[in-house]
Each structure stands twice: as structure tokens, then as C-alpha cells.
Design a protein around this motif. Sequence first.
Motif: not given
Ligand SMILES: Nc1ncnc2c1ncn2[C@@H]1O[C@H](COP(=O)(O)OP(=O)(O)OP(=O)(O)O)[C@@H](O)[C@H]1O
Length: 262
Positions: A14, A16, A37-40, A81, A191
Motif C-alpha cells: 500500500f 500511503a 487517510g490522505a497521508g498527512k 494528532q 479539517h
Molecule cells: N503504520 C502503518 N501501517 C500501515 N498503514 C498505515 C500505517 N500508518 C498509516 N497507514 C495508512 O496510510 C494511510 C495514510 O494515513 P495517515 O495517517 O497519513 O492519514 P491522514 O491524512 O493523517 O488522515 P487523518 O485525517 O484521518 O488523520 C491510511 O490509509 C492509513 O491506514
Amino acid sequence: MIEVNHLTKQFGKFTAVNDISFSVNKGELFALLGPNGAGKSTTIKMLTTLLKPTSGELFLNGYNVVKQQDSARKSFGIVFQDPSLDNDLTAYENMELHAVMYGVEPASMKNRIKELLELVELWDRRANLVKTFSGGMKRRLEIARGLLHHPKVLFLDEPTLGLDTQTRNLLWNYIGHLAHEKEMTILFTTHYLEEAEANASRIAIIDHGKLLTIGSAAKLKQDTHTKTLEQAYLKLTGKELRDEEVDPHEAWRARQRSRNMR
Ligand SMILES: Nc1ncnc2c1ncn2[C@@H]1O[C@H](COP(=O)(O)OP(=O)(O)OP(=O)(O)O)[C@@H](O)[C@H]1O
Ligand SMILES: [Mg+2]
């Protein structure tokens, strides 16, 4: 002050974070927006040495984040966070512990802790255990703690989540002061789109690990032919509500038809 070049992070198969590049200038307030889940957070974790990039390069304050971890670490402060306070210590002890860990000068430490606890209006509660605090009080304490050692770069991952309007305003005033007067470089996620619009000089929008666009709120609205940042955001991330696109006359006719059928 922050440079991100072709950054990619894979968890197994996957992806990210997918080939993201951007840079942030000294004293800039920069917002990273995107759906859940965008990757921030993953991007912030790589910038703060908590995760190793799969590929790409990262620079903070001139230091290579992967190859010069220690120097890079001294350059930033972070508010996570997820809560990271010690519940079994008092507010003051949490501040003190962090100050010692980050090498805050002992001579100025007491004043600094007082100044910051007063800022977030927790000075009167300094001797109480954190486990007796409400969610908003814990958040305020975490932000005060992230500011303790006057970092050159500050990362704030959803700093105002769950805070009331008064506290959010207070914090944004202070964060603006840090950026504009102290030339601190600040990268934050939120957000609350109005926070990004009011405070960030530039905004990057990411989705599914990809950087979709970058620019001022005005530019994003102009590029997407929208009136508000929220509309621009929803247009770019493809999750806008369709109601607005319904022709009002067509909606009225549809209502009449369903009435006649009854
Ligand atoms: N340690 C990990 N192992 C597997 N997948 C991960 C891991 N950390 C994050 N992910 C995946 O990577 C993607 C991005 O996650 P991330 O936490 O960066 O999102 P985000 O943009 O911060 O979202 P949010 O607004 O919900 O905080 C998600 O699909 C998450 O499930
Ligand atoms: Mg996140």
C-alpha cells in the motif's frame, strides 16, 4: 526551511504517500489538507524522523532528515494528532519533563513554562494530574508543550481538534505571532478549512497519497472556479455534495410529479 523531494512511503504493497514534493519558506504558515487517510500524518511522521521514507529526500533547516537525524531533531517541535501526555503527572511536570528532554535552558525554564501555561489558561491547574483534565485541556497542554523550546520549525497535526472557538482563536493568534514575529516556520494539518484559509499563506491538498495542488486560498479558489475554500477542496478531492448542481426548476418539477403520483 522545509524541503520535500519526491517523497514516497509504502506500507507493504500500500502506498500511503506517493511521490510528493513541496517546500516551505522560513516564517511561513503552511497547511496540509486532505481527507481522512490522505497521508498527512504519514508525511509529518517522516519529516519528524518517526518513519523512514521508502524513497525521496527530506530537508529541515538545511539538514538531511534521514542522514542527519540528530541535527534535524533539534530543529523542530511537534504536536501529535494522537494524545501523548503522561496522565500520571501533573500539567507542570509534563512541561518540565519535556523541557529537560529538549534541553531548554534551566535559567529560563520556569518563566517559559509559566508563560505558556498562562497562555493556554492552565496555570491555575498546573498542580493537577493530567488524568483529571478534559479533552480540550489536554490538547491545550500538548500545544503549550510543543512550543517550549522555541523550535525553528513547528509541526502541528490537527492542533485544534475538539477545541472550543475561544481556545482556537487564542491559539491561532499565538501561532500567527510565532510565525510573523519570531519567524518560526509552521506546517499544520486541519479539517477546519476556515482555519487554513484564515491562517495559512499557502495550502497543499493531498488525497490518496498524491499532491493535488498547492497555492494560496485565493489561487485554489481561482483555479477551481469556486467561491469558498470548502468548495475548492471538495471539487479537488471529488467528494462534493451534488445538491447544489440540481437545477432548482427541475427539483420543483420532480416534487410536483411525485405529488401527482400520490
Ligand atoms: N503504520 C502503518 N501501517 C500501515 N498503514 C498505515 C500505517 N500508518 C498509516 N497507514 C495508512 O496510510 C494511510 C495514510 O494515513 P495517515 O495517517 O497519513 O492519514 P491522514 O491524512 O493523517 O488522515 P487523518 O485525517 O484521518 O488523520 C491510511 O490509509 C492509513 O491506514
Ligand atoms: Mg492524520
